[in-house]
Design a protein around this motif. Structure first.
Motif, PDB file in Angstrom:
ATOM      1  N   ALA A  57       0.832  -1.208   0.000  1.00  0.00           N
ATOM      2  CA  ALA A  57       0.000   0.000   0.000  1.00  0.00           C
ATOM      3  C   ALA A  57       0.864   1.256   0.000  1.00  0.00           C
ATOM      4  O   ALA A  57       0.566   2.233  -0.706  1.00  0.00           O
ATOM      5  N   GLN A  58       1.941   1.245   0.764  1.00  0.00           N
ATOM      6  CA  GLN A  58       2.818   2.411   0.808  1.00  0.00           C
ATOM      7  C   GLN A  58       3.512   2.638  -0.527  1.00  0.00           C
ATOM      8  O   GLN A  58       3.704   3.786  -0.942  1.00  0.00           O
ATOM      9  N   ALA A  59       3.865   1.549  -1.216  1.00  0.00           N
ATOM     10  CA  ALA A  59       4.474   1.683  -2.548  1.00  0.00           C
ATOM     11  C   ALA A  59       3.504   2.346  -3.519  1.00  0.00           C
ATOM     12  O   ALA A  59       3.915   3.106  -4.407  1.00  0.00           O
ATOM     13  N   ILE A  60       2.219   2.066  -3.367  1.00  0.00           N
ATOM     14  CA  ILE A  60       1.204   2.714  -4.193  1.00  0.00           C
ATOM     15  C   ILE A  60       1.090   4.190  -3.834  1.00  0.00           C
ATOM     16  O   ILE A  60       1.085   5.068  -4.703  1.00  0.00           O
ATOM     17  N   LEU A  61       1.027   4.476  -2.529  1.00  0.00           N
ATOM     18  CA  LEU A  61       0.886   5.865  -2.089  1.00  0.00           C
ATOM     19  C   LEU A  61       2.103   6.700  -2.458  1.00  0.00           C
ATOM     20  O   LEU A  61       1.977   7.900  -2.727  1.00  0.00           O
ATOM     21  N   ASP A  62       3.285   6.081  -2.497  1.00  0.00           N
ATOM     22  CA  ASP A  62       4.501   6.811  -2.838  1.00  0.00           C
ATOM     23  C   ASP A  62       4.452   7.382  -4.249  1.00  0.00           C
ATOM     24  O   ASP A  62       5.181   8.354  -4.552  1.00  0.00           O
ATOM     25  N   GLU A  63       3.639   6.802  -5.113  1.00  0.00           N
ATOM     26  CA  GLU A  63       3.541   7.256  -6.503  1.00  0.00           C
ATOM     27  C   GLU A  63       2.336   8.164  -6.737  1.00  0.00           C
ATOM     28  O   GLU A  63       2.102   8.589  -7.870  1.00  0.00           O
ATOM     29  N   GLN A  64       1.570   8.427  -5.684  1.00  0.00           N
ATOM     30  CA  GLN A  64       0.390   9.282  -5.815  1.00  0.00           C
ATOM     31  C   GLN A  64       0.757  10.745  -5.576  1.00  0.00           C
ATOM     32  O   GLN A  64       1.467  11.064  -4.621  1.00  0.00           O
ATOM     33  N   SER A  65       0.272  11.616  -6.422  1.00  0.00           N
ATOM     34  CA  SER A  65       0.544  13.041  -6.262  1.00  0.00           C
ATOM     35  C   SER A  65      -0.559  13.745  -5.492  1.00  0.00           C
ATOM     36  O   SER A  65      -0.406  14.907  -5.109  1.00  0.00           O
ATOM     37  N   GLY A  66      -1.668  13.057  -5.265  1.00  0.00           N
ATOM     38  CA  GLY A  66      -2.794  13.664  -4.566  1.00  0.00           C
ATOM     39  C   GLY A  66      -2.738  13.450  -3.070  1.00  0.00           C
ATOM     40  O   GLY A  66      -1.681  13.208  -2.485  1.00  0.00           O
ATOM     41  N   ALA A  67      -3.909  13.524  -2.453  1.00  0.00           N
ATOM     42  CA  ALA A  67      -3.995  13.488  -0.991  1.00  0.00           C
ATOM     43  C   ALA A  67      -4.553  12.164  -0.479  1.00  0.00           C
ATOM     44  O   ALA A  67      -5.091  12.107   0.621  1.00  0.00           O
ATOM     45  N   ALA A  68      -4.418  11.103  -1.261  1.00  0.00           N
ATOM     46  CA  ALA A  68      -4.925   9.807  -0.820  1.00  0.00           C
ATOM     47  C   ALA A  68      -4.244   9.389   0.471  1.00  0.00           C
ATOM     48  O   ALA A  68      -3.032   9.530   0.624  1.00  0.00           O
ATOM     49  N   ALA A  69      -5.032   8.879   1.408  1.00  0.00           N
ATOM     50  CA  ALA A  69      -4.497   8.474   2.705  1.00  0.00           C
ATOM     51  C   ALA A  69      -4.646   6.970   2.888  1.00  0.00           C
ATOM     52  O   ALA A  69      -5.487   6.330   2.254  1.00  0.00           O
ATOM     53  N   LEU A  70      -3.814   6.423   3.757  1.00  0.00           N
ATOM     54  CA  LEU A  70      -3.860   4.997   4.060  1.00  0.00           C
ATOM     55  C   LEU A  70      -4.741   4.757   5.277  1.00  0.00           C
ATOM     56  O   LEU A  70      -4.612   5.433   6.298  1.00  0.00           O
ATOM     57  N   SER A  71      -5.638   3.776   5.153  1.00  0.00           N
ATOM     58  CA  SER A  71      -6.408   3.323   6.306  1.00  0.00           C
ATOM     59  C   SER A  71      -6.306   1.809   6.390  1.00  0.00           C
ATOM     60  O   SER A  71      -6.031   1.137   5.396  1.00  0.00           O
ATOM     61  N   ILE A  72      -6.501   1.274   7.573  1.00  0.00           N
ATOM     62  CA  ILE A  72      -6.368  -0.150   7.831  1.00  0.00           C
ATOM     63  C   ILE A  72      -7.736  -0.730   8.142  1.00  0.00           C
ATOM     64  O   ILE A  72      -8.514  -0.132   8.900  1.00  0.00           O
ATOM     65  N   ASP A  73      -8.038  -1.881   7.551  1.00  0.00           N
ATOM     66  CA  ASP A  73      -9.331  -2.523   7.790  1.00  0.00           C
ATOM     67  C   ASP A  73      -9.108  -4.008   8.042  1.00  0.00           C
ATOM     68  O   ASP A  73      -8.649  -4.738   7.158  1.00  0.00           O
ATOM     69  N   ASP A  74      -9.428  -4.445   9.247  1.00  0.00           N
ATOM     70  CA  ASP A  74      -9.280  -5.860   9.592  1.00  0.00           C
ATOM     71  C   ASP A  74     -10.167  -6.760   8.738  1.00  0.00           C
ATOM     72  O   ASP A  74      -9.899  -7.955   8.615  1.00  0.00           O
ATOM     73  N   GLY A  75     -11.204  -6.188   8.144  1.00  0.00           N
ATOM     74  CA  GLY A  75     -12.126  -6.981   7.327  1.00  0.00           C
ATOM     75  C   GLY A  75     -11.487  -7.580   6.097  1.00  0.00           C
ATOM     76  O   GLY A  75     -11.980  -8.582   5.567  1.00  0.00           O
ATOM     77  N   ILE A  76     -10.385  -6.984   5.625  1.00  0.00           N
ATOM     78  CA  ILE A  76      -9.693  -7.541   4.457  1.00  0.00           C
ATOM     79  C   ILE A  76      -8.355  -8.158   4.844  1.00  0.00           C
ATOM     80  O   ILE A  76      -7.481  -8.349   4.006  1.00  0.00           O
ATOM     81  N   SER A  77      -8.212  -8.497   6.138  1.00  0.00           N
ATOM     82  CA  SER A  77      -7.013  -9.200   6.575  1.00  0.00           C
ATOM     83  C   SER A  77      -7.030 -10.630   6.046  1.00  0.00           C
ATOM     84  O   SER A  77      -8.057 -11.137   5.579  1.00  0.00           O
ATOM     85  N   GLU A  78      -5.885 -11.273   6.137  1.00  0.00           N
ATOM     86  CA  GLU A  78      -5.739 -12.639   5.648  1.00  0.00           C
ATOM     87  C   GLU A  78      -6.714 -13.581   6.357  1.00  0.00           C
ATOM     88  O   GLU A  78      -7.155 -13.316   7.480  1.00  0.00           O
ATOM     89  N   CYS A  79      -7.037 -14.676   5.688  1.00  0.00           N
ATOM     90  CA  CYS A  79      -7.831 -15.725   6.316  1.00  0.00           C
ATOM     91  C   CYS A  79      -7.112 -16.222   7.571  1.00  0.00           C
ATOM     92  O   CYS A  79      -5.889 -16.329   7.596  1.00  0.00           O
ATOM     93  N   ASP A  80      -7.884 -16.514   8.603  1.00  0.00           N
ATOM     94  CA  ASP A  80      -7.309 -17.119   9.805  1.00  0.00           C
ATOM     95  C   ASP A  80      -7.212 -18.622   9.562  1.00  0.00           C
ATOM     96  O   ASP A  80      -8.185 -19.347   9.704  1.00  0.00           O
TER      97      ASP A  80
END
Length: 230
Positions: free
Chosen positions: A64-87
């Motif tokens: 995700a950070q590699a994606i944000l590093d190439e963004q020129s806008g104000a996109a922010a990173l958020s974390i969601d446990d709902g899309i975490s790996e399968c247990d």
């Protein structure tokens, strides 16, 4: 309707050594994975993302950070446990070669809807919480930024396969027919009528057409339509 880019994390040290990482902490991208994530960031550099939502696990946060590093806008990173790996429970950290000898392995391959990992979660539960997370984030981004909003969800192979299966109207038992490579991009648009799967498992190619602020059509075009204008 907004557009979600489902991005799998880049290759990890566990992927390269044939281990099922699951939710093991500290599993990072290897050198190849770092390069893959950087290329995906470059592919998305011309797409003004309104946000990037990541699984909490390190490999996804790195991607995700590699994606944000190439963004020129104000996109922010958020974390969601709902899309975490399968247990994966007791399977976590074991080699795939060993797991293929388990009786449950064939069920995972052929009837995942019947699978509950020992000490972990069921695959239907995994799919349900991932779909809920993606749809809720999608609706929130559209409400805030409009129907032309584009955002990225950085997650894991089985999670993305499960979300794509739902969008395609496929039963979970068929989701092993879907391939999702490291750092690949799949594109889904949700409308009040139905989801539309625009592309799946893309590793290369121009995505600049997504920079258009024009909202996608709400209904399926009869005959296939004209495609993106850019």
């Amino acid at each position: 309707m907004a557009t979600v880019l489902l991005v799998r994390h880049g290759r990890t040290t566990a992927n390269a050594s044939g281990l099922l990482a699951g939710r093991t902490p500290g599993v990072a991208l290897d050198e190849t994975g770092v390069e893959q994530a950087a290329r995906t960031g470059e592919r998305l550099s011309d797409v003004p993302l309104v946000g990037v939502v990541s699984s909490p696990l390190q490999r996804c946060r790195q991607t995700a950070q590699a994606i944000l590093d190439e963004q020129s806008g104000a996109a922010a990173l958020s974390i969601d446990d709902g899309i975490s790996e399968c247990d994966y429970g007791d399977w976590q950290g074991r080699s795939l070669a060993d797991l293929t000898q388990e009786p449950l392995w064939s069920v995972v391959q052929n009837q995942p809807s019947a699978v509950t990992f020992p000490g972990g979660e069921s695959m239907p539960t995994m799919q349900s919480r991932a779909i809920t997370a993606v749809r809720e984030n999608d609706a929130a981004f559209e409400a805030e930024h409009g129907a032309g909003a584009v955002w990225a969800a950085v997650s894991h192979g089985d999670i993305i396969k499960a979300v794509l299966a739902d969008a395609l109207g496929m039963h979970l038992d068929l989701f092993q027919r879907i391939a999702v490579n490291p750092a690949s991009v799949s594109i889904v648009q949700y409308s009040s009528a139905r989801p539309t799967v625009v592309s799946m498992n893309t590793d290369a190619g121009d995505l600049s057409w997504l920079s258009s602020t024009e909202a996608p059509p709400a209904e399926a075009p009869v005959g296939g339509g004209t495609g993106p204008s850019a």
